[in-house]
Motif scaffolding. Structure first.
Motif, short mmCIF file in Angstrom:
data_model
loop_
_atom_site.label_atom_id
_atom_site.label_comp_id
_atom_site.label_asym_id
_atom_site.label_seq_id
_atom_site.Cartn_x
_atom_site.Cartn_y
_atom_site.Cartn_z
N ALA A 1 0.05 -0.95 -0.69
CA ALA A 1 -0.04 -2.21 -0.08
C ALA A 1 -0.62 -3.26 -0.88
O ALA A 1 -0.26 -4.52 -1.33
N LEU A 2 -1.78 -2.61 -1.69
CA LEU A 2 -2.38 -3.55 -2.79
C LEU A 2 -1.31 -3.94 -3.70
O LEU A 2 -1.23 -4.89 -4.35
N CYS A 3 -0.65 -2.94 -4.42
CA CYS A 3 0.48 -3.08 -5.32
C CYS A 3 1.42 -4.06 -5.08
O CYS A 3 1.91 -4.70 -5.74
N ASP A 4 1.90 -4.10 -3.53
CA ASP A 4 2.93 -4.88 -3.09
C ASP A 4 2.40 -6.41 -3.19
O ASP A 4 2.98 -7.13 -3.18
N LYS A 5 0.99 -6.70 -3.11
CA LYS A 5 0.41 -7.79 -2.90
C LYS A 5 -0.14 -8.22 -4.67
O LYS A 5 -0.37 -9.48 -4.51
N GLY A 6 -0.01 -7.34 -5.43
CA GLY A 6 -0.10 -7.67 -6.77
C GLY A 6 -1.70 -7.84 -7.07
O GLY A 6 -2.02 -8.50 -7.85
N ILE A 7 -2.49 -6.94 -6.20
CA ILE A 7 -3.85 -6.77 -6.33
C ILE A 7 -4.26 -5.48 -7.22
O ILE A 7 -3.79 -4.44 -6.98
N ALA A 8 -5.18 -5.85 -8.31
CA ALA A 8 -5.46 -4.60 -9.01
C ALA A 8 -6.15 -3.56 -8.32
O ALA A 8 -6.93 -3.97 -7.37
N ILE A 9 -6.09 -2.21 -8.38
CA ILE A 9 -7.04 -1.06 -7.78
C ILE A 9 -7.96 -0.44 -8.56
O ILE A 9 -8.04 -0.10 -9.72
N GLU A 10 -9.09 -0.55 -7.97
CA GLU A 10 -10.25 0.54 -8.36
C GLU A 10 -10.29 1.71 -7.59
O GLU A 10 -10.18 1.65 -6.25
N ALA A 11 -10.01 2.79 -8.23
CA ALA A 11 -9.74 3.95 -7.60
C ALA A 11 -11.33 4.67 -7.47
O ALA A 11 -11.80 5.08 -8.31
N GLY A 12 -11.71 4.52 -6.32
CA GLY A 12 -12.96 5.11 -6.05
C GLY A 12 -12.93 6.66 -5.83
O GLY A 12 -12.40 7.45 -4.94
N ILE A 13 -13.79 7.46 -6.67
CA ILE A 13 -13.53 8.66 -6.79
C ILE A 13 -15.23 9.39 -6.44
O ILE A 13 -15.93 9.27 -7.38
N TYR A 14 -15.51 9.64 -5.19
CA TYR A 14 -16.66 10.28 -4.85
C TYR A 14 -17.05 11.51 -5.35
O TYR A 14 -16.22 12.47 -5.39
N SER A 15 -18.11 11.57 -5.87
CA SER A 15 -18.68 13.25 -5.98
C SER A 15 -18.79 13.85 -5.03
O SER A 15 -18.96 13.43 -3.69
N GLY A 16 -18.66 15.26 -4.97
CA GLY A 16 -18.82 16.12 -3.88
C GLY A 16 -17.48 16.18 -3.02
O GLY A 16 -17.64 16.85 -2.01
N THR A 17 -16.30 15.46 -3.38
CA THR A 17 -15.13 15.44 -2.44
C THR A 17 -13.97 15.76 -3.31
O THR A 17 -14.02 16.29 -4.46
N ASP A 18 -12.91 16.10 -2.76
CA ASP A 18 -11.57 16.37 -3.45
C ASP A 18 -10.93 15.21 -3.97
O ASP A 18 -9.85 15.46 -4.24
N ALA A 19 -11.79 14.01 -4.32
CA ALA A 19 -10.96 12.60 -4.65
C ALA A 19 -10.34 13.10 -5.72
O ALA A 19 -9.15 12.36 -6.02
N ALA A 20 -10.92 13.61 -6.77
CA ALA A 20 -10.50 13.68 -8.09
C ALA A 20 -9.21 14.35 -8.04
O ALA A 20 -8.04 14.06 -8.82
N ALA A 21 -9.10 15.29 -7.47
CA ALA A 21 -7.92 16.14 -7.37
C ALA A 21 -6.68 15.21 -6.71
O ALA A 21 -5.60 15.29 -7.08
N ARG A 22 -6.89 14.91 -5.57
CA ARG A 22 -6.14 13.79 -4.81
C ARG A 22 -5.48 12.89 -5.92
O ARG A 22 -4.42 12.49 -5.64
N PHE A 23 -6.35 12.02 -6.40
CA PHE A 23 -5.97 10.88 -7.26
C PHE A 23 -5.31 11.25 -8.38
O PHE A 23 -4.27 10.57 -8.68
N ARG A 24 -5.25 12.72 -8.84
CA ARG A 24 -4.56 13.05 -10.00
C ARG A 24 -2.86 13.24 -9.79
O ARG A 24 -2.20 13.32 -10.36
#
Length: 240
Positions: A118-141
């Motif tokens: 949705a952000l890309c559709d609106k032309g808004i840049a994304i900050e990818a929040g990767i929290y420590s102690g979660t699986d966020a890094a793997a999901r992001f990759r």
């Protein structure tokens, strides 16, 4: 780069000087930029003081802050605590009429790709929040949006000052050295200043503000966001 995070999801009882209204956020942004902040992250608040993605409040907040700090990038949250349902959250983003320069997406939250789309559709840049102690890094990759983000927020939620640096080291190793975007490393509460020290040693972007910490490096209560920015700038200038 030093970003100021003006309020976060804290409530008024956490800090008397926490900015909530568009006018308060605008004044806090002005003072923080005067103190040396180069980028702004904030949470728009409804009349109840809770985070909201409602288009009218987002518009009023961004307009007020931009008037106060012309030319400074302004970003907001898309945290699931504001709108738990991911499809509804993405719809709210698409309903915005005044757009932030960037918005954070927490990749450990379900529906991160929907919101990023949705952000890309609106032309808004994304900050990818990767929290420590979660699986966020793997999901992001494995995300189709991993190559399309403005920056990666390495967010250390370990608040123990004795272990926050090792937690940060571990998360940076998880993220690797081949990221498609620069890293902004920051901590929170008890770990905020030790992680900021680490970010400066590594030459990474970082952030500070009342969202992340309510005290200065010497343990005194922070009077406002500008005081935290000045303290961060002083640490940058000091020998490591």
């Amino acid at each position: 780069m030093l970003q100021v995070c003006l309020n976060g999801s804290r409530l008024s009882e956490h800090c008397a000087s926490l900015p909530f209204t568009p006018a308060e956020l605008a004044e806090a942004a002005r003072a923080a930029v005067a103190a040396g902040a180069e980028d702004i992250h904030l949470h728009p608040k409804g009349p109840d003081g809770m985070d909201t993605l409602a288009p009218d409040i987002v518009a009023a907040t961004i307009k007020a802050v931009r008037v106060s700090v012309p030319g400074i990038p302004v970003g907001i949250t898309t945290g699931a605590w504001a709108v738990p349902d991911a499809e509804r959250r993405a719809d709210m983003v698409r309903s915005w009429t005044v757009l932030p320069d960037h918005a954070s997406v927490n990749w450990h939250e379900d529906g991160a790709d929907l919101v990023a789309g949705a952000l890309c559709d609106k032309g808004i840049a994304i900050e990818a929040g990767i929290y420590s102690g979660t699986d966020a890094a793997a999901r992001f990759r494995t995300s189709p949006f991993a190559e399309r983000v403005l920056r990666v927020l390495a967010e250390i939620v370990d608040t123990d000052p004795c272990s926050a640096v090792s937690t940060a080291d571990h998360l940076l190793q998880e993220l690797g050295t081949d990221l498609p975007a620069p890293v902004l490393l920051h901590g929170e509460d008890g770990g905020a200043w030790t992680v900021l020290h680490l970010a400066t040693r590594l030459g990474l972007a970082t952030r500070i503000g009342l969202e992340d910490v309510l005290h200065t490096p010497d343990g005194a209560p922070a009077t406002d966001n500008a005081a935290l920015v000045r303290a961060a700038r002083a640490l940058w200038r000091a020998p490591h």
